[in-house]
Structure formats: C-alpha cells, structure tokens
Design a protein around this motif. Structure first.
Motif, PDB file in Angstrom:
ATOM      1  N   GLN A  91       0.854  -1.191   0.000  1.00 33.24           N
ATOM      2  CA  GLN A  91       0.000   0.000   0.000  1.00 33.24           C
ATOM      3  C   GLN A  91       0.881   1.228   0.000  1.00 33.24           C
ATOM      4  OE1 GLN A  91      -3.440   0.433   2.251  1.00 33.24           O
ATOM      5  NE2 GLN A  91      -4.114  -1.679   2.035  1.00 33.24           N
ATOM      6  N   ILE A  92       0.490   2.195  -0.819  1.00 30.64           N
ATOM      7  CA  ILE A  92       1.222   3.448  -0.873  1.00 30.64           C
ATOM      8  C   ILE A  92       0.230   4.567  -0.589  1.00 30.64           C
ATOM      9  CG2 ILE A  92       2.543   5.002  -2.350  1.00 30.64           C
ATOM     10  CD1 ILE A  92       3.626   2.541  -3.771  1.00 30.64           C
ATOM     11  N   HIS A  93       0.574   5.381   0.370  1.00 26.21           N
ATOM     12  CA  HIS A  93      -0.313   6.475   0.739  1.00 26.21           C
ATOM     13  C   HIS A  93       0.517   7.744   0.934  1.00 26.21           C
ATOM     14  CE1 HIS A  93      -3.833   3.925   1.390  1.00 26.21           C
ATOM     15  NE2 HIS A  93      -2.999   3.033   1.927  1.00 26.21           N
ATOM     16  N   GLY A  94      -0.173   8.830   1.133  1.00 27.69           N
ATOM     17  CA  GLY A  94       0.533  10.073   1.390  1.00 27.69           C
ATOM     18  C   GLY A  94      -0.428  11.196   1.661  1.00 27.69           C
ATOM     19  N   PHE A  95       0.132  12.357   1.894  1.00 31.15           N
ATOM     20  CA  PHE A  95      -0.708  13.521   2.155  1.00 31.15           C
ATOM     21  C   PHE A  95       0.059  14.777   1.802  1.00 31.15           C
ATOM     22  CE2 PHE A  95       1.677  12.728   5.995  1.00 31.15           C
ATOM     23  CZ  PHE A  95       2.132  13.982   6.342  1.00 31.15           C
ATOM     24  N   PHE A  96      -0.700  15.821   1.606  1.00 32.45           N
ATOM     25  CA  PHE A  96      -0.124  17.143   1.397  1.00 32.45           C
ATOM     26  C   PHE A  96      -1.042  18.125   2.101  1.00 32.45           C
ATOM     27  CE2 PHE A  96      -0.224  21.211  -0.721  1.00 32.45           C
ATOM     28  CZ  PHE A  96       1.123  21.533  -0.756  1.00 32.45           C
ATOM     29  N   SER A  97      -0.479  19.015   2.892  1.00 34.33           N
ATOM     30  CA  SER A  97      -1.322  20.048   3.485  1.00 34.33           C
ATOM     31  C   SER A  97      -0.586  21.380   3.510  1.00 34.33           C
ATOM     32  CB  SER A  97      -1.824  19.640   4.866  1.00 34.33           C
ATOM     33  OG  SER A  97      -0.819  19.037   5.617  1.00 34.33           O
ATOM     34  N   GLN A  98      -1.330  22.403   3.210  1.00 33.54           N
ATOM     35  CA  GLN A  98      -0.783  23.761   3.128  1.00 33.54           C
ATOM     36  C   GLN A  98      -1.575  24.655   4.077  1.00 33.54           C
ATOM     37  OE1 GLN A  98       1.807  25.378   1.201  1.00 33.54           O
ATOM     38  NE2 GLN A  98       1.219  26.927   2.705  1.00 33.54           N
ATOM     39  N   GLY A  99      -0.831  25.368   4.917  1.00 34.31           N
ATOM     40  CA  GLY A  99      -1.494  26.215   5.899  1.00 34.31           C
ATOM     41  C   GLY A  99      -1.315  27.698   5.616  1.00 34.31           C
ATOM     42  N   TYR A 100      -2.169  28.464   6.226  1.00 32.79           N
ATOM     43  CA  TYR A 100      -2.045  29.925   6.221  1.00 32.79           C
ATOM     44  C   TYR A 100      -2.225  30.373   7.665  1.00 32.79           C
ATOM     45  CZ  TYR A 100      -3.207  34.839   5.709  1.00 32.79           C
ATOM     46  OH  TYR A 100      -3.219  36.200   5.845  1.00 32.79           O
ATOM     47  N   LEU A 101      -1.262  31.160   8.154  1.00 29.46           N
ATOM     48  CA  LEU A 101      -1.332  31.612   9.550  1.00 29.46           C
ATOM     49  C   LEU A 101      -1.301  33.130   9.592  1.00 29.46           C
ATOM     50  CD1 LEU A 101       1.349  29.197  11.093  1.00 29.46           C
ATOM     51  CD2 LEU A 101      -1.119  28.954  11.259  1.00 29.46           C
ATOM     52  N   LEU A 102      -2.201  33.689  10.371  1.00 31.18           N
ATOM     53  CA  LEU A 102      -2.231  35.131  10.585  1.00 31.18           C
ATOM     54  C   LEU A 102      -2.289  35.346  12.089  1.00 31.18           C
ATOM     55  CD1 LEU A 102      -2.569  38.008   9.354  1.00 31.18           C
ATOM     56  CD2 LEU A 102      -5.046  37.653   9.528  1.00 31.18           C
ATOM     57  N   SER A 103      -1.317  36.100  12.623  1.00 22.66           N
ATOM     58  CA  SER A 103      -1.284  36.215  14.079  1.00 22.66           C
ATOM     59  C   SER A 103      -1.138  37.662  14.522  1.00 22.66           C
ATOM     60  CB  SER A 103      -0.129  35.376  14.641  1.00 22.66           C
ATOM     61  OG  SER A 103       1.107  35.949  14.293  1.00 22.66           O
ATOM     62  N   ASP A 104      -1.419  37.849  15.779  1.00 18.47           N
ATOM     63  CA  ASP A 104      -1.253  39.153  16.393  1.00 18.47           C
ATOM     64  C   ASP A 104      -0.483  38.924  17.687  1.00 18.47           C
ATOM     65  OD1 ASP A 104      -1.656  41.913  16.648  1.00 18.47           O
ATOM     66  OD2 ASP A 104      -3.330  41.580  18.023  1.00 18.47           O
ATOM     67  N   GLY A 105       0.494  39.781  17.997  1.00 19.30           N
ATOM     68  CA  GLY A 105       1.269  39.604  19.225  1.00 19.30           C
ATOM     69  C   GLY A 105       2.633  39.015  18.922  1.00 19.30           C
ATOM     70  N   ASN A 106       2.688  37.727  18.595  1.00 18.22           N
ATOM     71  CA  ASN A 106       3.948  37.070  18.227  1.00 18.22           C
ATOM     72  C   ASN A 106       3.802  36.385  16.878  1.00 18.22           C
ATOM     73  OD1 ASN A 106       5.595  37.464  20.654  1.00 18.22           O
ATOM     74  ND2 ASN A 106       4.031  36.190  21.655  1.00 18.22           N
ATOM     75  N   ASN A 107       4.945  36.066  16.287  1.00 17.06           N
ATOM     76  CA  ASN A 107       4.944  35.230  15.086  1.00 17.06           C
ATOM     77  C   ASN A 107       4.804  33.765  15.479  1.00 17.06           C
ATOM     78  OD1 ASN A 107       5.261  37.196  13.099  1.00 17.06           O
ATOM     79  ND2 ASN A 107       7.489  37.277  13.412  1.00 17.06           N
ATOM     80  N   PHE A 108       4.132  33.022  14.663  1.00 16.90           N
ATOM     81  CA  PHE A 108       4.086  31.569  14.846  1.00 16.90           C
ATOM     82  C   PHE A 108       4.329  30.950  13.483  1.00 16.90           C
ATOM     83  CE2 PHE A 108       2.913  27.410  15.963  1.00 16.90           C
ATOM     84  CZ  PHE A 108       2.877  27.329  17.341  1.00 16.90           C
ATOM     85  N   TYR A 109       5.508  30.412  13.244  1.00 19.02           N
ATOM     86  CA  TYR A 109       5.944  29.894  11.951  1.00 19.02           C
ATOM     87  C   TYR A 109       6.034  31.027  10.922  1.00 19.02           C
ATOM     88  CZ  TYR A 109       4.990  25.249  13.835  1.00 19.02           C
ATOM     89  OH  TYR A 109       4.980  24.110  14.598  1.00 19.02           O
ATOM     90  N   GLY A 110       7.198  31.578  10.784  1.00 20.67           N
ATOM     91  CA  GLY A 110       7.410  32.626   9.784  1.00 20.67           C
ATOM     92  C   GLY A 110       6.853  33.961  10.264  1.00 20.67           C
ATOM     93  N   ASN A 111       6.695  34.865   9.320  1.00 18.27           N
ATOM     94  CA  ASN A 111       6.208  36.198   9.681  1.00 18.27           C
ATOM     95  C   ASN A 111       4.681  36.198   9.662  1.00 18.27           C
ATOM     96  OD1 ASN A 111       5.922  38.867  10.182  1.00 18.27           O
ATOM     97  ND2 ASN A 111       7.116  39.582   8.424  1.00 18.27           N
ATOM     98  N   SER A 112       4.114  35.502  10.632  1.00 16.81           N
ATOM     99  CA  SER A 112       2.663  35.295  10.585  1.00 16.81           C
ATOM    100  C   SER A 112       1.892  36.556  10.965  1.00 16.81           C
ATOM    101  CB  SER A 112       2.260  34.126  11.487  1.00 16.81           C
ATOM    102  OG  SER A 112       2.636  34.391  12.813  1.00 16.81           O
ATOM    103  N   GLN A 113       2.590  37.536  11.562  1.00 15.43           N
ATOM    104  CA  GLN A 113       1.861  38.773  11.889  1.00 15.43           C
ATOM    105  C   GLN A 113       1.441  39.511  10.614  1.00 15.43           C
ATOM    106  OE1 GLN A 113       3.167  40.792  15.740  1.00 15.43           O
ATOM    107  NE2 GLN A 113       4.955  39.577  15.206  1.00 15.43           N
TER     108      GLN A 113
END
Lengths: 378, 173
Positions: A31-53
């Motif tokens: 069996q061969i399986h997999g996944f791909f997921s892409q996120g978008y983060l928008l933050s206020d206060g601190n960054n969380f993964y990259g320049n999320s502010q």
C-alpha cells in the motif's frame, strides 16, 4: 516563491496519488499512501511559523509512505516527509520512518513483535502521527503536551533503534505496550537554538540526545469507546561548547484519557517533565507541568467542531510567573473523503509553545492566531 | 423450489443471479429485497483459503482482525482485510452492528497504522460487488457482505458454491 514550491509538491502528490490508488487496489500486500497540506497563519502579538503577523503560508507538510508485506510475519515500512514551518523546519526532505517489522509471536488473543530502524515514538495519543492534518485534532498540536514550538518535537517524534510491541486482547478490551530504545543522535544547530534560545545556543558547538527510551502502555475498552494511556520518556542531552560541557537529563510522563461517543469525543492529557540541567555555570532543576482538556462534536459525518483549553507551567516552583494558557476553537470539514479544510482560532496568554526562532525581539505575553489549512490524502 | 415461494420480482432477480452464476451479485438486488422482505443482514465473509469458519469468530477476534492487530490466519496465511469507504452505509452498519465500533474510531486506528507504518490498513474498494469479488479472488481475504434473509441466503449460498470454484465460506447458515 515558497508557496510556489509548495504547490509543485502538491501537484506531485496528486499525480502520485492516481498512480498509487491503482497500486493499492491490486493487492493488499503493498500500500502506498501520502498527504499534502498547506497552511495559512495570521497572528497578532507574536509570530508563529514565519512572519505570521503579516500572514504567512510558511507552513506545509507533505509525505509519501509505503507499507509492504514481505512475508506473513515481516512488514517493511517507510515514509519520506517534507515539512516547512517558519524557521523551525525548512522543507528539507527527510526519512520520517524506515523499519522492518517482525511479528514474532501471534496467537488467538495476543501478539508480540519488533521493529528495527527509524520508528515513530508512541507518546501521548497523537505523537506517532503528529504531522498529519487528518490524524490530529487541530491544525496546531496541543502545545502543552506535544511541545510543537520549542524544539522538543524533533526529539520526540522518531528514534533510530528498536521498538518492541505487544498486545493482549480480551472480549471487550485490548491492552498494548510499546517500548522504544533509541540510539544516540546528534541535534542540528536549529534544534539546539530552539531548545536553549539563540544566545545560549551560540556557546554550544555540538549536542547529542543519548539513548532515549520511550514506553507506552495503552488500554482500549468497548471497541475504543474508552481509551487510556500512560507514556514515559527518559533522555539525556549532552552538549560541548566554548564554556565547557552541558548536560540535561529529562524524564517525561503523559497520562491520556479519551471517551468516544457517537457525536462527542472528550480527550484529556496531562504531562509532567522533570529536568536537571548541569553546566559550568551551575545546575538547575526544573519541572514542567501541563495539561489540556478537549471536546469534539461531530456536527455531521464530515464536520467536526473542536474546543480545547490548555494550561502549561514551565517551572513548577514559580507557577504564577511561568504559566501559559491556550484557548482553541476549530472546525474540520471533509468535503470529500480525501480532502480536509480546517480553520482554527488560538488565543494564547503567556509564551509557552511560541517558537523562539521566529523572533528577533523578546516575545510578548499575548498571541492570537487564525490558522487555515487545506489537506489532501491518498 | 424456493423460487416458486418468492414474490415474482424477487424470484426474477434470484433467477438472474443463478444465470449470471459467477458470484457477481448486482448491488441493486439487496435494495429490492430490502423493500420486499425482512431487512437484509450483514455477514462477515472470508476467502475459503483462510480455513476459518467466520461463524466461530468472536467479537474480540473480529475486532483484532479489522483493527489489523491480528495479521495471520491459523494456517499462517496473511489476513487481507477489504472494506468499503467510510461513508458507505454498509460499512457504517458493519462497524456499528458487527464490530460495535464507531466508524470514525476505526478510521483513526487505520490512519495511525498508515502514517506510522505500523501495519497495512484494509484495502478500500469501490462497491459491494468489488468487495465480494476481491474477497472471493484473494487468498486470505476477509470482508463483509449484505446477506439476505435466511431462505434467500441458503439459496444464494447454494448457487454461489455451485458456480464459484474459489467459494467463500461463512455465509449465514
């Protein structure tokens, strides 16, 4: 540019999926399986993964795995993964797991086997599949128990070594044990920096995790209606640097409980880490305590609402100065079985779980995050 | 003989099955029967090579097999589990009435196997007919089918065994 390369990875995953669904259909042996997921983060206060502010797409996960039955007793499994998460992960393709699984004993009600190679560590309910959007409750893992942001995730998720597993079935319940003996592994400069902070890390030339041992005992009743687990880890971190050697000894314990009902799932996990740090400048003992409670409601077969409260204390001797609180609300929608769209809101008071490496300035005590993620699996 | 006892449409369909004779039972038959006869039941269904009588499998055995903890039959042949997609009504009914596990809990267990490499999850096929064929044609296979009320089951099983050389075992007796 980053998003573009992520999209190329997505296209590859999609084309691989049509090939693989044909493969897995032929026989159950491969069996061969997999996944791909892409996120978008928008933050206020601190960054969380990259320049999320400012809003960031610097959060992507993709993997392809194969599981092959070489003989009735021997399975071979491998997964390669790429993960991009701000400065915590840079999108390098890595071997996530690669092992041979030998089921030495199997009878009517019990079994025992070994896995040799790079294996995922069973730790809490979610650690062994923590990078898969489809298997975790929210876009960001519960920070309190799974330490996503502070460098511990790289140490927690996999070990090169041997894993022993066993289970005992009864008519209405099953009990499982997994023990992992890891080889000593060296830590990258990024992990050291995330663990100890940039300033301290600049004095550390080289660091190792010495022979970590993970164990998990889990018990599932009434077809998984109730699940309980106790997990432990024991590890020693050693570093050599310009100011002499450092050593960090850590023991972690996680208690987990879950109730699964037709519409509702209730989950609670409690974690205690005792640490002992030794360096040329002195010694320090710290106990980290954290917990979360989570409820999930299935609005429809393909829509799940999640609410969670997390609490963590970075130093038990100073609970009021080192505490953080996270409040999380999220929705998961699967418009088709292979797709998932998730949206979460995180309200964080305190700085536990915020990745230090995404900041040049001191962290602020208050963070809000809006996270959206689209996932595809095959 | 059974054919005469049955209402005409049912007898016609059953006649078709006998004519087809290759063990390929149109999915439509179950719904027609469901309307005209007592509700069909779900039967666990294994390939003859497994050497197992599925009627003797306990709830604990079935959970161990469908959760992929147990990997081999007593004759050392690997167990190969085939299922329908999560959202299929037959799959949902199988989980709830036979395994007594919520489908989403089973899905979580399978996803853990898939994405930690610790087991080969069941193969998902596209239709009940494909499921039946996959089980009939794959040594060591196990899955489930919608079986009909007793009188019909006996008829089908008789013909099934007559026409399919690799006959599955464990129909509801």
């Amino acid at each position: 540019m980053r998003l573009l390369s992520n999209l190329v990875a997505a296209a590859l995953a999609l084309s691989a999926s049509s090939f693989c669904s044909a493969l897995s259909y032929i026989d159950n042996d491969l069996q061969i399986h997999g996944f791909f997921s892409q996120g978008y983060l928008l933050s206020d206060g601190n960054n969380f993964y990259g320049n999320s502010q400012r809003g960031t797409t610097d959060f992507m996960e993709a993997a392809v795995n194969a599981n092959y039955r070489a003989s009735p007793k021997l399975n071979l499994a491998a997964q390669i993964i790429t993960r991009d998460a701000g400065t915590s992960d840079n999108g390098d393709v890595k071997i996530d797991f690669l092992f041979a699984d030998y089921k030495a004993i199997e009878n009517e009600l019990s079994g025992l086997g070994f896995r040799l190679g790079r294996v995922r560590n069973s730790f809490g309910f979610y650690n062994d599949t923590r990078d898969v959007l489809f298997t975790r409750p929210t876009i960001l893992m519960p920070q309190s128990v799974y330490f996503e942001g502070n460098g511990l995730r790289e140490i927690l998720f996999a070990s090169d070594g041997a894993q022993l597993y066993s289970y005992w079935d009864a008519e209405e319940n099953t009990t499982s044990l997994s023990v992992t003996f890891g080889r000593t592994k060296s830590l990258s400069a990024d992990i050291v920096s995330n663990l100890f902070g940039r300033t301290a890390a600049s004095f550390i030339d080289h660091a190792n995790v010495r022979n970590p041992i993970y164990a998990q005992l889990s018990h599932s009743r009434d077809g998984g209606t109730s699940k309980y687990a106790i997990s432990t880890v024991n590890m020693q971190l050693e570093g050599q640097g310009s100011f002499g050697d450092i050593a960090l000894s850590a023991n972690g314990y996680v208690l987990s409980a879950q109730k699964n009902l037709a519409k509702w799932t209730f989950t609670a996990e409690y974690s205690l880490f005792t640490t002992d740090f030794r360096s040329a400048f002195g010694n320090q003992s710290l106990d980290l305590e954290s917990a979360y409670v989570q409820s999930q409601y299935r609005l429809a077969q393909n829509i799940v609402l999640t609410g969670r409260y997390e609490m963590s204390i970075n130093d038990k001797s100073r609970p009021n100065q080192s505490d953080s609180h996270h409040l999380v609300a999220g929705i998961n929608w699967a418009p088709a079985p292979q797709w998932m769209i998730a949206a979460d809101i995180y309200g964080i008071r305190g700085t536990n779980g915020i990745p230090h490496t995404d900041h040049n300035d001191p962290l602020t005590e208050r963070t809000e995050i809006l996270a959206i993620m689209v996932g595809f699996r095959f | 003989m059974y054919l005469k006892l049955l209402p005409r449409p049912t007898a016609r369909i059953l006649g078709k099955i006998i004519l087809i004779g290759a063990g390929v039972i149109s999915p439509i038959t179950s719904s027609v029967w469901a309307e005209q006869s007592p509700a069909p039941t779900i039967t666990v269904f294994a390939n003859a090579s497994s050497g197992v009588n599925v009627d003797e499998l306990t709830l604990g055995n079935l959970r161990a097999i469908f959760s992929v903890r147990k990997r081999s039959w007593d004759n050392d042949l690997p167990i190969k589990v085939f299922v329908l997609a999560d959202q299929e009504p037959l799959h949902q009914k199988f989980c709830k009435t036979i395994l007594k596990i919520y489908p989403y809990v089973l899905r979580e267990q399978w996803d853990r196997l898939t994405f930690s490499g610790t087991g080969i999850p069941p193969t998902v096929v596209g239709s009940e007919e494909q499921l039946r064929q996959a089980i009939a044609n794959t040594p060591g296979a196990i899955g489930y089918v919608m079986s009909q009320p007793k009188i019909l089951v006996n008829s089908i099983d008789t013909h099934y065994r007559l026409f399919v050389s690799n006959s599955p075992v464990g129909g509801e007796e």
